[in-house]
Design a protein around this motif. Structure first.
Motif, PDB file in Angstrom:
ATOM      1  N   TYR A 152       0.834  -1.211   0.000  1.00  0.00           N
ATOM      2  CA  TYR A 152       0.000   0.000   0.000  1.00  0.00           C
ATOM      3  C   TYR A 152       0.866   1.257   0.000  1.00  0.00           C
ATOM      4  O   TYR A 152       0.606   2.220  -0.730  1.00  0.00           O
ATOM      5  N   VAL A 182      -5.097   0.978  -2.538  1.00  0.00           N
ATOM      6  CA  VAL A 182      -5.594  -0.170  -1.795  1.00  0.00           C
ATOM      7  C   VAL A 182      -5.809  -1.354  -2.726  1.00  0.00           C
ATOM      8  O   VAL A 182      -5.413  -2.478  -2.428  1.00  0.00           O
ATOM      9  N   LEU A 206      -7.131   4.791   3.392  1.00  0.00           N
ATOM     10  CA  LEU A 206      -7.224   3.420   3.881  1.00  0.00           C
ATOM     11  C   LEU A 206      -8.076   3.352   5.146  1.00  0.00           C
ATOM     12  O   LEU A 206      -7.829   4.077   6.110  1.00  0.00           O
ATOM     13  N   TYR A 221      -9.409  -2.263   8.234  1.00  0.00           N
ATOM     14  CA  TYR A 221      -9.648  -2.625   6.836  1.00  0.00           C
ATOM     15  C   TYR A 221     -10.337  -3.962   6.659  1.00  0.00           C
ATOM     16  O   TYR A 221     -11.249  -4.107   5.885  1.00  0.00           O
TER      17      TYR A 221
END
Length: 284
Positions: free
Chosen positions: A17, A23, A83, A87
Protein backbone atom coordinates in the motif's frame (compact mmCIF):
# COMPACT_ATOMS: atom_id res chain seq x y z
CA UNK A 1 1.56 -21.81 3.03
CA UNK A 2 -1.66 -20.90 4.83
CA UNK A 3 0.39 -20.29 7.98
CA UNK A 4 2.73 -17.96 6.09
CA UNK A 5 -0.27 -16.16 4.61
CA UNK A 6 -1.78 -15.52 8.02
CA UNK A 7 1.57 -14.49 9.49
CA UNK A 8 2.77 -12.10 6.78
CA UNK A 9 -0.33 -10.90 4.93
CA UNK A 10 -0.73 -7.72 7.01
CA UNK A 11 2.97 -6.81 6.70
CA UNK A 12 2.96 -7.35 2.94
CA UNK A 13 -0.21 -5.31 2.54
CA UNK A 14 1.29 -2.41 4.52
CA UNK A 15 4.39 -2.54 2.35
CA UNK A 16 2.48 -2.74 -0.94
CA UNK A 17 0.00 0.00 0.00
CA UNK A 18 2.75 2.45 0.91
CA UNK A 19 4.71 1.65 -2.24
CA UNK A 20 1.72 2.10 -4.56
CA UNK A 21 -0.67 4.45 -2.76
CA UNK A 22 -3.49 2.20 -3.90
CA UNK A 23 -5.59 -0.17 -1.79
CA UNK A 24 -6.71 -2.18 -4.81
CA UNK A 25 -3.18 -2.49 -6.20
CA UNK A 26 -1.88 -3.55 -2.78
CA UNK A 27 -4.54 -6.25 -2.54
CA UNK A 28 -3.66 -7.51 -6.02
CA UNK A 29 0.06 -7.53 -5.26
CA UNK A 30 -0.36 -9.55 -2.05
CA UNK A 31 -2.67 -12.03 -3.75
CA UNK A 32 -0.32 -12.38 -6.72
CA UNK A 33 2.72 -12.89 -4.48
CA UNK A 34 1.10 -15.66 -2.46
CA UNK A 35 -0.18 -17.37 -5.60
CA UNK A 36 3.40 -17.47 -6.88
CA UNK A 37 4.75 -18.45 -3.47
CA UNK A 38 2.71 -21.67 -3.61
CA UNK A 39 4.98 -22.76 -6.47
CA UNK A 40 8.23 -22.07 -4.60
CA UNK A 41 10.01 -25.14 -3.16
CA UNK A 42 10.00 -25.08 0.67
CA UNK A 43 13.81 -25.17 0.80
CA UNK A 44 13.88 -21.70 -0.81
CA UNK A 45 11.60 -20.26 1.83
CA UNK A 46 13.93 -20.65 4.78
CA UNK A 47 13.65 -16.87 5.32
CA UNK A 48 10.03 -16.29 4.30
CA UNK A 49 9.73 -12.70 5.53
CA UNK A 50 12.65 -11.46 3.43
CA UNK A 51 11.68 -13.59 0.43
CA UNK A 52 8.05 -12.43 0.40
CA UNK A 53 8.96 -8.78 0.99
CA UNK A 54 11.38 -8.97 -1.92
CA UNK A 55 8.64 -10.37 -4.14
CA UNK A 56 6.32 -7.54 -3.10
CA UNK A 57 8.89 -4.79 -3.71
CA UNK A 58 9.74 -6.19 -7.15
CA UNK A 59 6.07 -6.39 -8.10
CA UNK A 60 5.43 -2.87 -6.82
CA UNK A 61 8.46 -1.54 -8.68
CA UNK A 62 6.94 -2.85 -11.92
CA UNK A 63 3.62 -1.22 -11.05
CA UNK A 64 5.31 2.09 -10.24
CA UNK A 65 6.82 2.27 -13.72
CA UNK A 66 3.44 1.98 -15.42
CA UNK A 67 1.76 4.14 -12.78
CA UNK A 68 4.12 7.04 -13.44
CA UNK A 69 3.10 7.10 -17.10
CA UNK A 70 -0.59 7.01 -16.19
CA UNK A 71 -0.17 9.80 -13.64
CA UNK A 72 1.54 12.00 -16.21
CA UNK A 73 -1.74 11.82 -18.16
CA UNK A 74 -3.97 12.08 -15.08
CA UNK A 75 -6.35 15.03 -15.05
CA UNK A 76 -5.45 17.33 -12.18
CA UNK A 77 -3.64 16.26 -9.03
CA UNK A 78 -3.24 12.58 -8.13
CA UNK A 79 -3.69 11.60 -4.47
CA UNK A 80 -3.30 8.17 -2.80
CA UNK A 81 -6.40 6.20 -1.87
CA UNK A 82 -7.37 6.57 1.80
CA UNK A 83 -7.22 3.42 3.88
CA UNK A 84 -9.91 2.31 6.32
CA UNK A 85 -8.28 1.75 9.71
CA UNK A 86 -10.09 -1.52 10.42
CA UNK A 87 -9.65 -2.62 6.84
CA UNK A 88 -10.69 -6.22 7.38
CA UNK A 89 -10.74 -8.88 10.04
CA UNK A 90 -7.01 -9.47 10.00
CA UNK A 91 -5.81 -5.91 9.40
CA UNK A 92 -6.80 -3.98 12.51
CA UNK A 93 -3.21 -2.90 13.10
CA UNK A 94 -2.59 -1.69 9.54
CA UNK A 95 -3.26 1.95 10.26
CA UNK A 96 -2.14 1.99 13.89
CA UNK A 97 1.49 1.09 13.38
CA UNK A 98 4.01 0.52 10.61
CA UNK A 99 2.10 3.00 8.46
CA UNK A 100 3.22 6.47 7.47
CA UNK A 101 0.80 9.36 7.83
CA UNK A 102 -1.35 10.21 4.81
CA UNK A 103 0.66 13.41 4.28
CA UNK A 104 3.87 11.35 4.16
CA UNK A 105 2.36 8.92 1.65
CA UNK A 106 1.47 11.91 -0.54
CA UNK A 107 5.08 13.09 -0.39
CA UNK A 108 6.35 9.64 -1.36
CA UNK A 109 5.25 10.52 -4.90
CA UNK A 110 8.31 12.79 -5.13
CA UNK A 111 10.67 9.82 -4.87
CA UNK A 112 12.15 7.37 -7.33
CA UNK A 113 11.00 3.74 -6.90
CA UNK A 114 14.26 2.79 -5.14
CA UNK A 115 14.11 5.79 -2.79
CA UNK A 116 10.51 5.01 -1.96
CA UNK A 117 11.24 1.36 -1.21
CA UNK A 118 14.13 2.20 1.11
CA UNK A 119 12.15 4.95 2.87
CA UNK A 120 9.13 2.73 3.51
CA UNK A 121 11.19 -0.27 4.61
CA UNK A 122 13.28 1.82 6.99
CA UNK A 123 10.95 4.54 8.30
CA UNK A 124 7.59 2.76 8.27
CA UNK A 125 8.44 -0.90 8.76
CA UNK A 126 11.66 -0.52 10.76
CA UNK A 127 13.90 -2.76 8.65
CA UNK A 128 17.63 -2.56 9.41
CA UNK A 129 19.99 -1.43 6.66
CA UNK A 130 21.62 -4.87 6.18
CA UNK A 131 18.12 -6.33 5.65
CA UNK A 132 17.19 -3.60 3.17
CA UNK A 133 20.47 -4.00 1.29
CA UNK A 134 19.91 -7.71 0.85
CA UNK A 135 16.27 -7.25 -0.06
CA UNK A 136 16.83 -4.72 -2.87
CA UNK A 137 20.26 -6.07 -3.86
CA UNK A 138 22.19 -2.86 -3.24
CA UNK A 139 25.04 -2.07 -0.88
CA UNK A 140 24.29 -0.84 2.62
CA UNK A 141 26.09 2.42 1.81
CA UNK A 142 23.91 2.89 -1.24
CA UNK A 143 20.77 2.26 0.81
CA UNK A 144 21.80 4.92 3.31
CA UNK A 145 22.34 7.38 0.44
CA UNK A 146 18.92 6.53 -0.99
CA UNK A 147 17.31 7.23 2.38
CA UNK A 148 19.19 10.52 2.71
CA UNK A 149 18.07 11.62 -0.77
CA UNK A 150 14.49 10.57 -0.02
CA UNK A 151 14.43 12.60 3.20
CA UNK A 152 15.86 15.64 1.37
CA UNK A 153 13.20 15.45 -1.36
CA UNK A 154 10.46 15.15 1.26
CA UNK A 155 11.84 17.93 3.43
CA UNK A 156 12.40 15.63 6.39
CA UNK A 157 15.66 16.21 8.26
CA UNK A 158 17.84 13.33 9.44
CA UNK A 159 17.04 14.25 13.06
CA UNK A 160 13.29 14.41 12.49
CA UNK A 161 11.22 11.37 13.41
CA UNK A 162 8.76 10.16 10.83
CA UNK A 163 5.53 9.71 12.74
CA UNK A 164 1.84 9.93 11.87
CA UNK A 165 0.69 13.44 12.76
CA UNK A 166 -2.92 12.82 13.75
CA UNK A 167 -5.07 15.76 14.77
CA UNK A 168 -7.01 15.37 17.99
CA UNK A 169 -10.55 14.23 17.20
CA UNK A 170 -12.04 16.99 19.34
CA UNK A 171 -10.04 19.52 17.30
CA UNK A 172 -11.33 17.98 14.07
CA UNK A 173 -14.90 18.23 15.38
CA UNK A 174 -14.27 21.95 15.96
CA UNK A 175 -13.06 22.35 12.39
CA UNK A 176 -16.05 20.41 11.06
CA UNK A 177 -18.43 22.62 13.05
CA UNK A 178 -16.84 25.76 11.57
CA UNK A 179 -17.07 24.20 8.11
CA UNK A 180 -20.77 23.36 8.51
CA UNK A 181 -21.48 26.88 9.78
CA UNK A 182 -19.50 28.47 6.95
CA UNK A 183 -17.66 30.47 9.63
CA UNK A 184 -14.89 32.09 7.57
CA UNK A 185 -13.22 33.78 10.56
CA UNK A 186 -13.00 30.53 12.53
CA UNK A 187 -11.79 28.56 9.50
CA UNK A 188 -9.01 31.08 8.81
CA UNK A 189 -7.87 30.87 12.44
CA UNK A 190 -7.38 27.09 12.04
CA UNK A 191 -5.22 27.37 8.92
CA UNK A 192 -1.43 27.57 8.89
CA UNK A 193 0.05 30.63 7.16
CA UNK A 194 1.52 28.31 4.51
CA UNK A 195 -1.49 26.01 4.13
CA UNK A 196 -1.85 24.08 0.87
CA UNK A 197 -5.03 22.46 -0.41
CA UNK A 198 -4.85 19.61 -2.95
CA UNK A 199 -7.96 18.12 -4.53
CA UNK A 200 -8.31 14.97 -6.64
CA UNK A 201 -11.35 14.57 -8.85
CA UNK A 202 -9.66 12.58 -11.59
CA UNK A 203 -11.57 14.52 -14.24
CA UNK A 204 -14.75 12.69 -13.19
CA UNK A 205 -16.18 15.18 -10.70
CA UNK A 206 -15.56 18.83 -9.92
CA UNK A 207 -12.32 19.51 -8.06
CA UNK A 208 -9.57 22.12 -7.82
CA UNK A 209 -7.21 21.21 -10.66
CA UNK A 210 -4.03 22.71 -9.17
CA UNK A 211 -2.86 22.99 -5.54
CA UNK A 212 -4.03 26.13 -3.75
CA UNK A 213 -1.31 27.74 -1.65
CA UNK A 214 -3.06 30.88 -0.44
CA UNK A 215 -4.56 30.97 3.05
CA UNK A 216 -7.34 33.30 1.90
CA UNK A 217 -8.27 31.23 -1.16
CA UNK A 218 -8.19 27.98 0.85
CA UNK A 219 -10.47 29.54 3.45
CA UNK A 220 -12.81 30.77 0.71
CA UNK A 221 -12.94 27.28 -0.82
CA UNK A 222 -13.72 25.73 2.55
CA UNK A 223 -16.40 28.27 3.46
CA UNK A 224 -18.14 28.14 0.07
CA UNK A 225 -17.91 25.05 -2.22
CA UNK A 226 -16.98 22.57 0.50
CA UNK A 227 -19.43 24.17 2.93
CA UNK A 228 -22.15 23.80 0.29
CA UNK A 229 -21.24 20.14 -0.24
CA UNK A 230 -21.37 19.54 3.52
CA UNK A 231 -24.81 21.13 3.88
CA UNK A 232 -26.34 18.75 1.36
CA UNK A 233 -24.68 15.64 2.76
CA UNK A 234 -24.33 13.42 5.80
CA UNK A 235 -21.00 14.50 7.27
CA UNK A 236 -19.08 12.50 9.85
CA UNK A 237 -15.63 11.88 11.26
CA UNK A 238 -14.06 8.46 10.86
CA UNK A 239 -10.62 6.87 11.11
CA UNK A 240 -8.71 6.68 7.82
CA UNK A 241 -4.98 5.95 7.67
CA UNK A 242 -4.95 5.87 11.45
CA UNK A 243 -6.10 9.47 11.82
CA UNK A 244 -9.42 11.34 12.02
CA UNK A 245 -10.81 12.21 8.59
CA UNK A 246 -13.99 13.87 7.37
CA UNK A 247 -16.29 11.98 5.01
CA UNK A 248 -19.36 13.29 3.19
CA UNK A 249 -22.01 11.01 1.80
CA UNK A 250 -25.24 11.30 -0.14
CA UNK A 251 -27.85 8.63 -0.86
CA UNK A 252 -25.51 7.33 -3.58
CA UNK A 253 -22.62 6.85 -1.16
CA UNK A 254 -19.41 8.62 -0.10
CA UNK A 255 -18.57 11.46 -2.49
CA UNK A 256 -15.87 13.40 -0.61
CA UNK A 257 -13.10 12.61 1.87
CA UNK A 258 -11.04 15.33 3.56
CA UNK A 259 -7.70 14.32 5.06
CA UNK A 260 -6.03 16.85 7.38
CA UNK A 261 -2.33 17.31 8.05
CA UNK A 262 -2.09 19.36 11.23
CA UNK A 263 1.04 20.92 12.69
CA UNK A 264 0.87 22.84 15.95
CA UNK A 265 -2.94 23.08 16.03
CA UNK A 266 -3.05 24.54 12.51
CA UNK A 267 -3.87 22.84 9.22
CA UNK A 268 -0.74 22.65 7.07
CA UNK A 269 -2.22 20.54 4.27
CA UNK A 270 -5.74 19.58 3.23
CA UNK A 271 -6.29 16.69 0.85
CA UNK A 272 -9.76 16.57 -0.70
CA UNK A 273 -10.49 13.29 -2.47
CA UNK A 274 -13.48 13.26 -4.82
CA UNK A 275 -12.52 10.77 -7.55
CA UNK A 276 -15.21 8.08 -7.12
CA UNK A 277 -12.77 5.35 -8.17
CA UNK A 278 -10.71 6.09 -5.04
CA UNK A 279 -13.66 6.12 -2.67
CA UNK A 280 -15.69 3.09 -3.67
CA UNK A 281 -13.70 0.69 -1.45
CA UNK A 282 -14.61 2.77 1.63
CA UNK A 283 -18.20 1.57 1.41
CA UNK A 284 -17.19 -2.10 1.70
Amino acid sequence: MQELYEQYRALLFKLAYQLTGSVSDAEDVVQDVFMKAYEIPPEKLTQPKAYLCKMVTNRCRDLQKSARKKREQYFGEWLPEPLVSSYDDGMESVARDELLSYAMIVMLERLTPSERIVFVLREALGFEFPEIAELIEKSEVNCRKLLSRARAKMGVSSEELVQPEAADEKWVHGFLYALKQGNLHEIVSMLDQNVVLVSDGGGKVSAVVKPVASREIVASFLSKPLHKAAIGSIVEITQLNGQPAIIMRSDEGIHTVVMLHVEGDAIRNLYVLRNPDKLQHLAV
